[in-house]
Design a protein around this motif. Structure first.
Motif, PDB file in Angstrom:
ATOM      1  N   GLN A 118      40.527  32.172  36.679  1.00 38.25           N
ATOM      2  CA  GLN A 118      39.963  32.964  37.769  1.00 38.25           C
ATOM      3  C   GLN A 118      39.520  31.960  38.825  1.00 38.25           C
ATOM      4  OE1 GLN A 118      39.755  36.089  38.847  1.00 38.25           O
ATOM      5  NE2 GLN A 118      38.611  35.386  40.637  1.00 38.25           N
TER       6      GLN A 118
ATOM      7  N   GLU B 214      39.170  32.791  42.504  1.00 36.33           N
ATOM      8  CA  GLU B 214      38.401  33.283  43.646  1.00 36.33           C
ATOM      9  C   GLU B 214      36.918  33.391  43.260  1.00 36.33           C
ATOM     10  OE1 GLU B 214      39.409  37.169  45.182  1.00 36.33           O
ATOM     11  OE2 GLU B 214      38.085  36.899  46.885  1.00 36.33           O
ATOM     12  N   PRO B 215      36.008  32.942  44.115  1.00 40.46           N
ATOM     13  CA  PRO B 215      36.313  32.245  45.368  1.00 40.46           C
ATOM     14  C   PRO B 215      36.443  30.722  45.215  1.00 40.46           C
ATOM     15  CG  PRO B 215      33.992  32.827  45.257  1.00 40.46           C
ATOM     16  CD  PRO B 215      34.596  33.318  43.980  1.00 40.46           C
TER      17      PRO B 215
ATOM     18  N   ALA C 243      39.283  42.818  38.589  1.00 39.21           N
ATOM     19  CA  ALA C 243      40.618  42.245  38.490  1.00 39.21           C
ATOM     20  C   ALA C 243      40.826  41.268  39.639  1.00 39.21           C
ATOM     21  CB  ALA C 243      41.684  43.336  38.540  1.00 39.21           C
ATOM     22  N   MET C 244      41.956  40.566  39.607  1.00 39.19           N
ATOM     23  CA  MET C 244      42.196  39.533  40.609  1.00 39.19           C
ATOM     24  C   MET C 244      43.655  39.539  41.048  1.00 39.19           C
ATOM     25  SD  MET C 244      40.934  37.211  42.436  1.00 39.19           S
ATOM     26  CE  MET C 244      41.988  36.428  43.660  1.00 39.19           C
ATOM     27  N   GLU C 245      43.829  39.462  42.371  1.00 41.81           N
ATOM     28  CA  GLU C 245      45.140  39.664  42.987  1.00 41.81           C
ATOM     29  C   GLU C 245      45.996  38.410  43.101  1.00 41.81           C
ATOM     30  OE1 GLU C 245      42.141  39.866  44.658  1.00 41.81           O
ATOM     31  OE2 GLU C 245      42.281  38.927  46.638  1.00 41.81           O
TER      32      GLU C 245
ATOM     33  N   HIS D 247      44.668  48.697  44.052  1.00 42.12           N
ATOM     34  CA  HIS D 247      43.890  47.756  44.864  1.00 42.12           C
ATOM     35  C   HIS D 247      44.496  46.350  44.781  1.00 42.12           C
ATOM     36  CE1 HIS D 247      40.064  46.162  46.611  1.00 42.12           C
ATOM     37  NE2 HIS D 247      40.394  45.100  45.890  1.00 42.12           N
ATOM     38  N   GLU D 248      44.721  45.870  43.581  1.00 44.42           N
ATOM     39  CA  GLU D 248      45.235  44.498  43.437  1.00 44.42           C
ATOM     40  C   GLU D 248      46.652  44.404  43.993  1.00 44.42           C
ATOM     41  OE1 GLU D 248      42.913  42.555  42.842  1.00 44.42           O
ATOM     42  OE2 GLU D 248      41.544  44.011  41.957  1.00 44.42           O
TER      43      GLU D 248
ATOM     44  N   LYS E 175      39.868  41.310  53.881  1.00 47.71           N
ATOM     45  CA  LYS E 175      40.802  41.731  52.836  1.00 47.71           C
ATOM     46  C   LYS E 175      40.200  42.790  51.917  1.00 47.71           C
ATOM     47  CE  LYS E 175      40.142  37.971  49.320  1.00 47.71           C
ATOM     48  NZ  LYS E 175      39.995  38.636  47.999  1.00 47.71           N
ATOM     49  N   GLU E 176      38.892  42.720  51.642  1.00 49.29           N
ATOM     50  CA  GLU E 176      38.344  43.646  50.651  1.00 49.29           C
ATOM     51  C   GLU E 176      38.050  45.032  51.222  1.00 49.29           C
ATOM     52  OE1 GLU E 176      38.758  43.137  47.752  1.00 49.29           O
ATOM     53  OE2 GLU E 176      38.905  40.964  47.519  1.00 49.29           O
TER      54      GLU E 176
ATOM     55  N   SER F  60      29.702  33.824  45.879  1.00 48.79           N
ATOM     56  CA  SER F  60      29.933  34.840  44.839  1.00 48.79           C
ATOM     57  C   SER F  60      28.934  35.984  44.940  1.00 48.79           C
ATOM     58  CB  SER F  60      29.809  34.229  43.446  1.00 48.79           C
ATOM     59  OG  SER F  60      30.860  33.340  43.258  1.00 48.79           O
TER      60      SER F  60
ATOM     61  N   TYR G  82      30.180  39.372  47.019  1.00 49.43           N
ATOM     62  CA  TYR G  82      31.193  40.356  46.590  1.00 49.43           C
ATOM     63  C   TYR G  82      30.436  41.652  46.303  1.00 49.43           C
ATOM     64  CZ  TYR G  82      34.716  36.782  46.640  1.00 49.43           C
ATOM     65  OH  TYR G  82      35.587  35.817  47.062  1.00 49.43           O
TER      66      TYR G  82
ATOM     67  N   TYR H  79      32.655  45.368  50.303  1.00 47.16           N
ATOM     68  CA  TYR H  79      33.776  46.168  49.804  1.00 47.16           C
ATOM     69  C   TYR H  79      33.728  47.608  50.333  1.00 47.16           C
ATOM     70  CZ  TYR H  79      35.634  42.869  46.302  1.00 47.16           C
ATOM     71  OH  TYR H  79      36.239  41.807  45.677  1.00 47.16           O
TER      72      TYR H  79
ATOM     73  N   GLN I  93      27.346  33.635  37.732  1.00 50.10           N
ATOM     74  CA  GLN I  93      27.818  34.719  38.602  1.00 50.10           C
ATOM     75  C   GLN I  93      27.411  36.071  38.068  1.00 50.10           C
ATOM     76  OE1 GLN I  93      32.017  34.969  39.393  1.00 50.10           O
ATOM     77  NE2 GLN I  93      31.896  33.133  40.652  1.00 50.10           N
TER      78      GLN I  93
ATOM     79  N   LYS J  61      24.386  39.008  39.369  1.00 47.50           N
ATOM     80  CA  LYS J  61      24.697  40.414  39.645  1.00 47.50           C
ATOM     81  C   LYS J  61      23.662  41.350  39.016  1.00 47.50           C
ATOM     82  CE  LYS J  61      29.045  40.862  41.543  1.00 47.50           C
ATOM     83  NZ  LYS J  61      29.188  39.490  41.889  1.00 47.50           N
TER      84      LYS J  61
HETATM   85  N1  ARG Z   1      39.432  39.678  44.851  1.00 46.18           N
HETATM   86  C1  ARG Z   1      39.094  40.399  43.654  1.00 46.18           C
HETATM   87  C2  ARG Z   1      39.277  41.864  43.989  1.00 46.18           C
HETATM   88  O1  ARG Z   1      38.638  42.407  44.827  1.00 46.18           O
HETATM   89  C3  ARG Z   1      37.730  40.165  43.126  1.00 46.18           C
HETATM   90  C4  ARG Z   1      37.308  38.765  42.959  1.00 46.18           C
HETATM   91  C5  ARG Z   1      35.885  38.742  42.634  1.00 46.18           C
HETATM   92  N2  ARG Z   1      35.338  37.441  42.702  1.00 46.18           N
HETATM   93  C6  ARG Z   1      34.004  37.245  42.693  1.00 46.18           C
HETATM   94  N3  ARG Z   1      33.536  36.052  42.718  1.00 46.18           N
HETATM   95  N4  ARG Z   1      33.155  38.233  42.638  1.00 46.18           N
HETATM   96  O2  ARG Z   1      40.098  42.529  43.500  1.00 46.18           O
END
Ligand code: ARG
Ligand code: ZN
Length: 854
Positions: A115, A117-118, A258-260, A293-294, A315-316, A369, A372, A377, A805, A809
């Motif tokens: 993983q 991002e970021p 998830a991650m794109e 989404h992805e 992008k989000e 981080s 997000y 979003y 991270q 949250k």
């Molecule tokens: N880009 C991913 C998505 O929106 C999420 C990545 C989340 N990364 C983070 N550090 N929270 O589908």
């Protein structure tokens, strides 16, 4: 250190191509990186390669190992370079199995995955880890063949073969230049559900969803959603997929949804695996939404990426808007809109009203981080939706076409997006840009008066945007409001819906030809993410809930009626439940309405949302007021609930929208039956639990039983555990359902459950299934003993050592202390202070907690 948006500077060095060589092993993975850097502009600054916890085993520059030529600066590697282009080669060794942060390269249930991002790439190798450096990747993976038969990375597989010692390799080339955050690899023993998709230009794409062999039967829904998404993006946005294959891999330990990553999406398994036995209808919808989404990120995120992380909403927000529209098209647009707005109000409105409020394009951060967020979003998606509303579908599409063409293959900014919209549509968006820079939820006060003699109605709209941290004074925002007036007697609209732009502090609108008293329907479809204040009476709201022709507006009128009643009841200790009961009865028995809509419309606002309306939140009083109304609805409409319950019983399981709606209404009805306290209801719920042939019915019954003292409750929980103890995703539901109970002993149960052998801090899903659910349970989290706060703070501190991270949250519910009574405030603050004074805190948690204390 604080990173500021205004301090953006183009990169000093570019990296057009990179070769990575991974000798994979869970305990010790060796990574060789080889790349040319080229000087970007005239400057004398050294090359800075980001690192995070890495030790260089070797560094060579233009083929020579000269240890005087480089140095470490903290975690980063600095190299002085004299020429315009140089070859850099490094080697590092890392331990994926020791990586509990789940950022970078890590191990999860026997597999290796990434993983990035970021800023996870810097935990894999030294590199300029920023999204505006786009490189072409060639990746060689090597691993033990028996343990890791599958080796995946981005792009196309260009070679593979066996090696000595039981090892094998694969070589992948991604022809599309990409930033580090989109890099991915997977080494695993998985099987694929393979399918294909023919794109609009006739290219055949191989699709594969990789899971443990036993889970293959649960991948059909995700595959169907993937193919539907690919077709939808072609039809609605003219965007075609661009490589020969597309892979999705399911991972059990994952920090987010998830991650794109380019052509290699990596998913939290909860957003891949679904079958009726183990997934609820909501889970099925979430799988489809996240797959879409992805996939959509391939254009909104990958082909056009972000210049810096302040642009994250580029992008989000856009991609959430796209996935919401996709899901609306696949099912019921009205129900989807209701769900999305409910989610926005539950997660984003409180964020906008609290100490962590930030605009969708933040100005500064300590740890990216932490951004997000629901603001970036989901409010971000609302901003794009407003553009769509203001421009209309054709001009909006012209804008996205221009944006994609103009910025393809580059790293763009939010401003680039707005400019493309502006140029393609001819609409001036200068003031609209305020939505990117101002935080806080605007409030719009609407006052409607009617002069019977002249047949005129006057509508006055006044807005105010509340102060937020760092933004004491706000400018008025441009607010697109879809509105309509209905005649009280004729129940007809006067001339149909219109779009009114409120772009100043105040706007007066006059309506002619209004021959009878009008009722105002405003912010229809939730056309703007604002709070509307009106002086509409209970009778007016009940009228709209029955006669408005916009289903969202009907839902909204009902919600407002319920909210007014409940807020009044908390304030006065009593309330007239009559209008709510009548409106619910009418909705419940309206033959023109479908079950899915009824199931949403009759639900009372959540305790949290009721609290958001009050100056000082009193969780106990809110719970009592809401329960009193539920009980009244349950007893007064007892026959109607039982009728709705019986008529939505299905003979066998189906996945159609009608069947889903029926299940929804059935569970909602059962909930009200239980609230009515008739003695046979626990038995009915237990029968539903036992007879269920799907998780929606079973978990629905369990959730309703969770709130009562009855032998059926305990039997259901032990049965559920026995059935599903080996299925991690379902076991999460077992934890969550207990933590969401409003029984007075819930706080004790939650604290005990944290010692349950199946509880672990290492798996983010399991952690959130208990801890996240507790913080969502307003009544129990705010237990007057303060144990909810202490428990959460203990969890934050424990998780922070493993996974900063995810720990960060968990903080926001404590950060809302200002909204509660004095005793609660003191207790919550004390926990925040205990956290912030703990040595060795991550910057993730530090940022959240320190900002929450200000
Ligand atoms: N880009 C991913 C998505 O929106 C999420 C990545 C989340 N990364 C983070 N550090 N929270 O589908
Ligand atoms: Zn995304």
């Amino acid at each position: 250190p604080i990173i500021r948006r205004e301090e953006y500077r183009a990169p000093d060095w570019l990296v057009p191509e990179v070769e990575l060589d991974f000798a994979l092993d869970p305990a010790a993975t060796r990574i060789k990186a080889r790349f040319h850097v080229t000087r970007n502009g005239a400057h004398h600054r050294p090359l800075r390669l980001d690192g995070d916890g890495l030790t260089a085993l070797s560094v060579t520059i233009d083929g020579a190992a000269d240890d005087d030529a480089w140095r470490m600066a903290g975690d980063d590697l600095l190299i002085d370079l004299s020429g315009e282009s140089h070859l850099i080669e490094t080697e590092v060794e890392i331990s994926p199995q020791a990586n509990t942060q789940l950022m970078g390269l890590y191990a999860s249930t026997g597999m290796l995955c990434t993983q990035c991002e970021p800023e996870g790439f810097r935990r894999i190798t030294f590199f300029p880890d920023r999204p505006d450096i786009l490189s072409r990747y060639t990746v060689r993976l090597e691993a033990d063949k028996a343990r890791f038969p599958v080796l995946l990375s981005n792009g196309d597989l260009v070679g593979s073969g066996d090696l000595d010692g039981g090892r094998h390799f694969a070589r992948w080339v991604d022809p599309f230049p990409k930033p580090t955050y989109l890099f991915a690899l997977v080494a695993a023993d998985l099987k694929a559900n393979v399918d294909q998709f023919a794109t609009m230009s006739g290219r055949n794409v191989k699709l594969a969803i990789w899971v443990a062999e036993a889970d293959l039967p649960k991948t059909g829904h995700a595959m169907a959603a993937l193919k539907a998404s690919m077709a939808w993006d072609e039809k609605v946005y003219g965007r075609e997929y661009d490589l020969g294959e597309f892979n999705i891999v399911a991972v059990a330990d994952f920090n987010f949804g998830a991650m794109e990553n380019k052509s290699l999406n990596i998913f939290n398994s909860r957003y891949v695996l679904a079958d009726p036995e183990t997934a609820t209808d909501a889970d099925f919808d979430a799988v489809a939404g996240v797959v879409a989404h992805e996939y959509f990120h391939n254009w909104s995120g990958n082909r056009v990426t972000c210049r810096d992380w302040f642009q994250l909403s580029l992008k989000e927000g856009f991609t959430v808007f796209r996935d919401q529209a996709f899901s609306a098209d696949q099912g019921s647009p009205a129900v989807k809109r209701i769900e999305d707005v409910r989610g926005l109000r539950a997660a984003q409105f409180p964020e906008d009203a609290g100490p962590l409020a930030h605009p969708i394009r933040p100005e500064s951060y300590i740890e990216i981080s932490n951004f997000y967020t629901a603001t970036v979003y989901n409010k971000g998606a609302e901003i794009i939706r407003m553009l769509h509303t203001m421009l209309g579908p054709q001009r909006f599409r012209a804008g996205t076409d221009l944006y994609f063409t103009r910025h393809d293959g580059t790293a763009a900014t939010c401003e680039d997006f707005v400019l493309a919209m502006e140029e393609a549509s001819g609409v001036d968006l200068s003031r609209f840009r305020l939505w990117y820079s101002q935080a806080g939820t605007p409030r719009v006060k609407a006052t409607l008066t009617h002069e019977a003699a002249s047949g005129r109605a006057h509508l006055t709209l006044e807005q105010s945007v509340p102060a937020t941290p760092g933004q004491p004074d706000k400018q008025p925002m441009p607010i697109p409001l879809r509105l309509d007036l209905f005649g009280e007697k004729t129940q007809r609209s006067f001339g149909g819906e219109r779009l009114v732009m409120l772009d100043d502090d105040r706007l007066d609108v006059t309506f002619e030809g209004i021959g009878e008293r009008p009722v105002l329907s405003i912010n229809r479809g939730f056309s703007a993410p604002v709070i509307i204040e009106t002086d509409r009476s209970a009778a007016d709201l009940a009228f709209l809930s029955a006669h408005d022709d916009d289903p969202f507006a009907r839902y909204e009128a009902m919600q407002q009626l319920m909210l007014d009643t409940l807020v009044g009841s908390v304030a006065n200790g009593k309330a007239d439940h009559g209008p709510v009961i009548e409106a619910v009865q009418r909705t419940l028995t309206d033959p023109m309405l479908d079950s899915a809509f009824i199931g949403e419309a009759v639900l009372l606002p959540s305790e949290g949302f009721i609290g958001d309306q009050m100056l000082v939140v009193d969780p106990q009083a809110i719970h009592q007021a809401r329960e009193a109304l539920r009980r009244d609805l349950g007893t007064t409409l007892s026959d109607a609930w039982r009728d709705a319950y019986d008529r939505s019983r299905a003979n066998r399981f189906e996945q159609t929208p009608q069947a889903k709606g029926a299940r929804r209404l059935r569970n909602v009805s059962l909930g009200f039956m239980m609230a009515g306290k008739a003695t046979d209801v626990p038995g009915i719920a237990k029968d539903q639990f036992d007879a269920a042939d799907n998780m929606t019915d079973r978990q629905g019954a369990l959730g309703i039983l969770s709130n009562v003292y009855a032998p059926e409750r305990d039997a259901a929980f032990s049965d559920f555990y026995a059935r599903y103890r080996d299925n991690g995703l379902v076991l999460d539901k077992w934890f969550t359902t207990q933590a969401l109970s409003v029984r007075p002993d819930t706080i004790d149960q939650v604290i005990d459950l944290a010692d349950h052998p199946d509880f672990t801090l290492n798996n983010p899903n399991r952690l959130r299934s208990l801890v996240g659910a507790l913080s969502a349970n307003q009544l129990v989290f705010h237990d007057p003993s303060g144990r909810g706060y202490r428990f959460l703070a203990d969890m934050v501190l424990a998780v922070d050592k493993l996974n900063p991270q995810t720990a960060a949250k968990l903080v926001p519910p404590l950060g809302r202390w200002r909204r509660f009574g004095e005793t609660a405030q003191t207790a919550m603050r004390a926990e925040l202070e205990r956290i912030v004074s703990t040595p060795g805190l991550s910057k993730d948690v530090f940022e959240q907690v320190s900002k929450s204390l200000v």
